[in-house]
Design a protein around this motif. Structure first.
Motif, PDB file in Angstrom:
ATOM      1  N   GLY A   1       0.647  -1.517   0.122  1.00 56.89           N
ATOM      2  CA  GLY A   1       0.162  -0.117  -0.167  1.00 56.89           C
ATOM      3  C   GLY A   1       1.034   1.350   0.359  1.00 56.89           C
TER       4      GLY A   1
ATOM      5  N   GLN B   1       0.526   6.069  -1.042  1.00 58.67           N
ATOM      6  CA  GLN B   1      -0.624   7.122  -1.641  1.00 58.67           C
ATOM      7  C   GLN B   1      -1.234   6.918  -2.668  1.00 58.67           C
ATOM      8  OE1 GLN B   1       0.744  10.633  -0.324  1.00 58.67           O
ATOM      9  NE2 GLN B   1       1.106  10.562   1.461  1.00 58.67           N
TER      10      GLN B   1
ATOM     11  N   ALA C   1      -3.065  -1.224  -1.740  1.00 58.09           N
ATOM     12  CA  ALA C   1      -4.112  -0.082  -1.652  1.00 58.09           C
ATOM     13  C   ALA C   1      -3.774   0.790  -1.334  1.00 58.09           C
ATOM     14  CB  ALA C   1      -4.488  -0.693   0.569  1.00 58.09           C
TER      15      ALA C   1
ATOM     16  N   SER D   1      -4.127   4.992  -0.788  1.00 62.53           N
ATOM     17  CA  SER D   1      -4.922   5.717   0.141  1.00 62.53           C
ATOM     18  C   SER D   1      -5.126   7.194   0.058  1.00 62.53           C
ATOM     19  CB  SER D   1      -4.263   5.503   2.061  1.00 62.53           C
ATOM     20  OG  SER D   1      -3.579   6.522   1.246  1.00 62.53           O
ATOM     21  N   ARG D   2      -5.107   7.244  -1.142  1.00 63.56           N
ATOM     22  CA  ARG D   2      -5.194   8.916  -1.483  1.00 63.56           C
ATOM     23  C   ARG D   2      -5.927   8.712  -2.848  1.00 63.56           C
ATOM     24  NH1 ARG D   2      -1.687  12.147   1.681  1.00 63.56           N
ATOM     25  NH2 ARG D   2      -2.081  11.396   3.786  1.00 63.56           N
TER      26      ARG D   2
ATOM     27  N   LYS E   1     -10.560   6.371   1.933  1.00 63.22           N
ATOM     28  CA  LYS E   1      -9.147   6.042   2.089  1.00 63.22           C
ATOM     29  C   LYS E   1      -9.276   4.407   2.376  1.00 63.22           C
ATOM     30  CE  LYS E   1      -7.047  10.057   3.622  1.00 63.22           C
ATOM     31  NZ  LYS E   1      -6.112  10.768   5.134  1.00 63.22           N
ATOM     32  N   VAL E   2      -8.020   3.658   1.335  1.00 61.94           N
ATOM     33  CA  VAL E   2      -8.592   1.963   1.820  1.00 61.94           C
ATOM     34  C   VAL E   2      -6.345   1.560   2.084  1.00 61.94           C
ATOM     35  CG1 VAL E   2      -8.491  -0.107   0.621  1.00 61.94           C
ATOM     36  CG2 VAL E   2      -9.675   1.922   0.169  1.00 61.94           C
ATOM     37  N   TYR E   3      -6.238   1.093   3.330  1.00 61.23           N
ATOM     38  CA  TYR E   3      -5.261   0.846   3.643  1.00 61.23           C
ATOM     39  C   TYR E   3      -4.867  -1.202   3.646  1.00 61.23           C
ATOM     40  CZ  TYR E   3      -4.802   5.297   5.209  1.00 61.23           C
ATOM     41  OH  TYR E   3      -4.608   6.829   5.560  1.00 61.23           O
TER      42      TYR E   3
END
Length: 609
Positions: A498, A500, A527, A529-530, A535-537
């Motif tokens: 993961g 950004q 993943a 997140s941005r 947001k997905v981690y």
């Protein structure tokens, strides 16, 4: 002439047989045999206390001595709590030295030590690192909990000594070692020597601690003789590159892995190890000695009102102040010990108030450096020499190795995220990361050594692995996959990565996709997140594939987590507990026990920082 059974190590039948033999011998043969038997009787005894064997002329009787019972050896157990291998390395080194000295020694990781054996110990040496904010290393969590639990036994029969390793830039410096030292005493054990707490430069204080321990262990006589330590074997033709003797590695390649427009700067650095003899395994780290930023050094000297070329002594070496602050001493980390030493040179009430207020101290020192302190709390009563005496040595910075020696012989690769942030309108720079990013180019050299990490290692080739490594935490998994590809390992490999943004921050994207296509990498879940409003981690991706992930684990897969300790590692750990409870139909407590069992089996390993 005959042998008398009194005070003899031989029984009546043996003495009768010897006398029958005696009757057939010449006088010279009889003299020789009595001397031989006397020497045999003395084997294993304390020669200084043994009676003299003599022939009795009046009765022609030879009286053989009563054998002296051999003094029992001391049994030494050395337990280590180690996250990156330093404590384990010292434990094995000291264990080997004690064995050479004649002791019976058992060296063990705390995770491998059976706690019920505590009742059988007589001498215990503990070498413990502290992880994060005063937490035990992963391989010591269970043992630490056991000692503080209701089942911990009384240890009145145990003599112990504790060596603590830590980093004084952290608030809870050496806390794990302190915990063990205090709790062993509470359980009734008595100290051989006082605990020693070591900072990053631990070689000398650790050696002094061990010397003190040896003196205590050698008090009296062991096995009937005073122990003499064997002289070390010196291999003059072999150069070992260590923390005290780093290798100058030439930079072969330097690439910014992030795309244009990224908020990050991640440097892929390739270094030559040609003719060094340095080896490493996937999971190990490379330590790089940086130099302090020249602009920061100039600002500090200016704020102090000192002169660049003033000579100072650092560990017996006379150098200029500017050289010392650039190359030898830490000037960015405001640790508690350093701040306490600074307090001896100022009467500033606000400064001294900081030292007694934990939260205020933590808030102020976070992200600040010595320039801030000098400018805010002046004047100080120090001179150039007393100022440098306050500071600790500039330590190397460690980075997970991101290459396999099998794939890239005589090379080592590392993945370094450049650290830049702003406090009170001034840009702050990570010491080593920006030194590499801003000052070094292909052809330059850096001083390095390998830091072994026995607690983060690949399993057998046929064992499946699940790797969780967002950001630069993906570095060791690149080495894992390269190694498995070179070895033709049959175990399946699943990576969770993961960052950004997909477009700019997918580190080593083409390599992962190539391994996925060839089948070396079995599964890849990412993943970013941005890229979306929500947001997905990596932990969200793990939860999405909970059933399959748990199935892999149930079939023997090993779990690996690398990266940020404070947030990511904790979130991933909690997600694993949830998956185990949910998919395994277990209670929260059973899930914890399940994950702890994986840790004990070395199937759940973490390299977090």
């Amino acid at each position: 002439m005959k042998l008398e059974v009194t005070n003899s190590p031989f029984n009546e039948q043996q003495v009768q047989q010897l006398n029958e033999i005696f009757a057939t011998l010449t006088q010279n043969q009889k003299i020789w045999l009595t001397g031989y038997l006397s020497a045999t009787a003395l084997v294993g005894t304390q020669a200084t206390n043994a009676p003299i064997v003599s022939e009795q002329p009046s009765s022609n009787v030879v009286v053989l001595p009563t054998p002296v019972e051999k003094a029992p050896s001391k049994h030494i157990t050395i337990l280590y709590a180690s996250q990156t291998g330093n404590a384990g390395g010292l434990a094995k080194k000291y264990g080997a030295q004690l064995e050479k000295a004649g002791f019976e020694v058992n060296v063990s990781s705390m995770s491998d030590f059976k706690t019920n054996a505590l009742k059988k110990l007589d001498h215990l040496l503990v070498i413990a690192s502290t992880h994060g904010e005063g937490e035990p290393p992963d391989n010591a969590i269970s043992f630490h909990s056991y000692l503080y639990g209701k089942r911990a036994p009384k240890l009145d029969h145990v003599k112990f000594a504790v060596l603590s390793l830590g980093d004084s830039s952290y608030e809870f410096f050496c806390k794990t070692g302190i915990d063990f030292d205090e709790q062993l005493e509470k359980l009734g054990a008595s100290r051989l020597v006082e605990r020693v707490d070591c900072d990053l430069d631990y070689d000398d204080p650790a050696a002094k601690w061990f010397d003190s321990v040896k003196v205590k262990l050698q008090e009296g006589e062991v096995s009937g003789q005073t122990i003499q330590e064997a002289a070390p074997t010196v291999l003059e033709s072999t150069v070992l590159y260590t923390r005290k003797n780093p290798f100058n590695a030439e930079i072969l390649e330097k690439i910014n892995l992030n795309g244009v427009g990224s908020n990050k700067e991640t440097i892929h650095l390739e270094l030559s190890l040609e003719n060094s003899g340095i080896t490493f395994e996937p999971g190990d780290s490379l330590a790089i000695y940086p130099t302090n930023n020249k602009g920061l050094v100039n600002s500090l000297i200016s704020a102090l009102g000192f002169k660049d070329e003033h000579l100072v002594s650092v560990e017996g070496e006379e150098v200029t102040l500017k050289y010392a602050l650039t190359n030898l001493l830490e000037i960015t980390v405001l640790s508690k010990p350093v701040m306490q030493k600074i307090g001896e040179f100022t009467l500033n009430e606000e400064f001294h108030a900081l030292l007694t207020d934990r939260e205020a101290f933590k808030s102020y020192t976070h992200g600040r450096d010595l320039v801030d302190v000098v400018e805010k709390f002046a004047p100080f009563s120090w001179n150039e020499q007393s100022f440098v005496d306050v500071l600790r040595k500039l330590p190397a910075r460690q980075y997970s190795i991101s290459s396999s020696l099998a794939a890239y012989p005589e090379e080592v690769h590392v993945t370094i995220g450049a650290v830049r942030y702003e406090v009170e309108g001034r840009e702050r720079l990570g010491v080593c990361s920006t030194h590499v990013a801003d000052n070094l180019e292909i052809g330059d050299s850096v001083r390095v050594y390998v830091q072994k990490n026995p607690n983060f290692k690949l399993p057998a080739d046929d064992t499946p692995i699940i790797m969780v490594g967002p950001g630069t935490g993906v570095a060791p998994f690149r080495s894992f996959i390269q190694e498995r590809e070179e070895r033709g390992a049959e175990g399946k490999n699943w990576l969770f990565f993961g960052d950004q943004h997909f477009v700019t921050d997918f580190l080593y994207q083409t390599e992962w996709q190539s391994w996925l296509k060839s089948g070396v990498l079995t599964k890849l879940d990412v993943a970013f997140s941005r890229d979306k409003e929500e947001k997905v981690y990596v932990q969200h991706k793990m939860q999405k594939h909970a059933a399959e992930l748990f199935e892999w684990v149930e079939k023997g897969a090993s779990l690996y987590v690398c990266g940020d300790k404070d947030h990511m590692a904790a979130d991933v750990h909690n997600t694993l507990l949830h998956i185990i409870a949910e998919q395994g139909n277990k209670t929260e407590e059973q899930a914890k026990e399940y994950l702890e069992e994986l840790r004990k089996q070395k199937r759940y390993q973490r390299d977090v920082y």
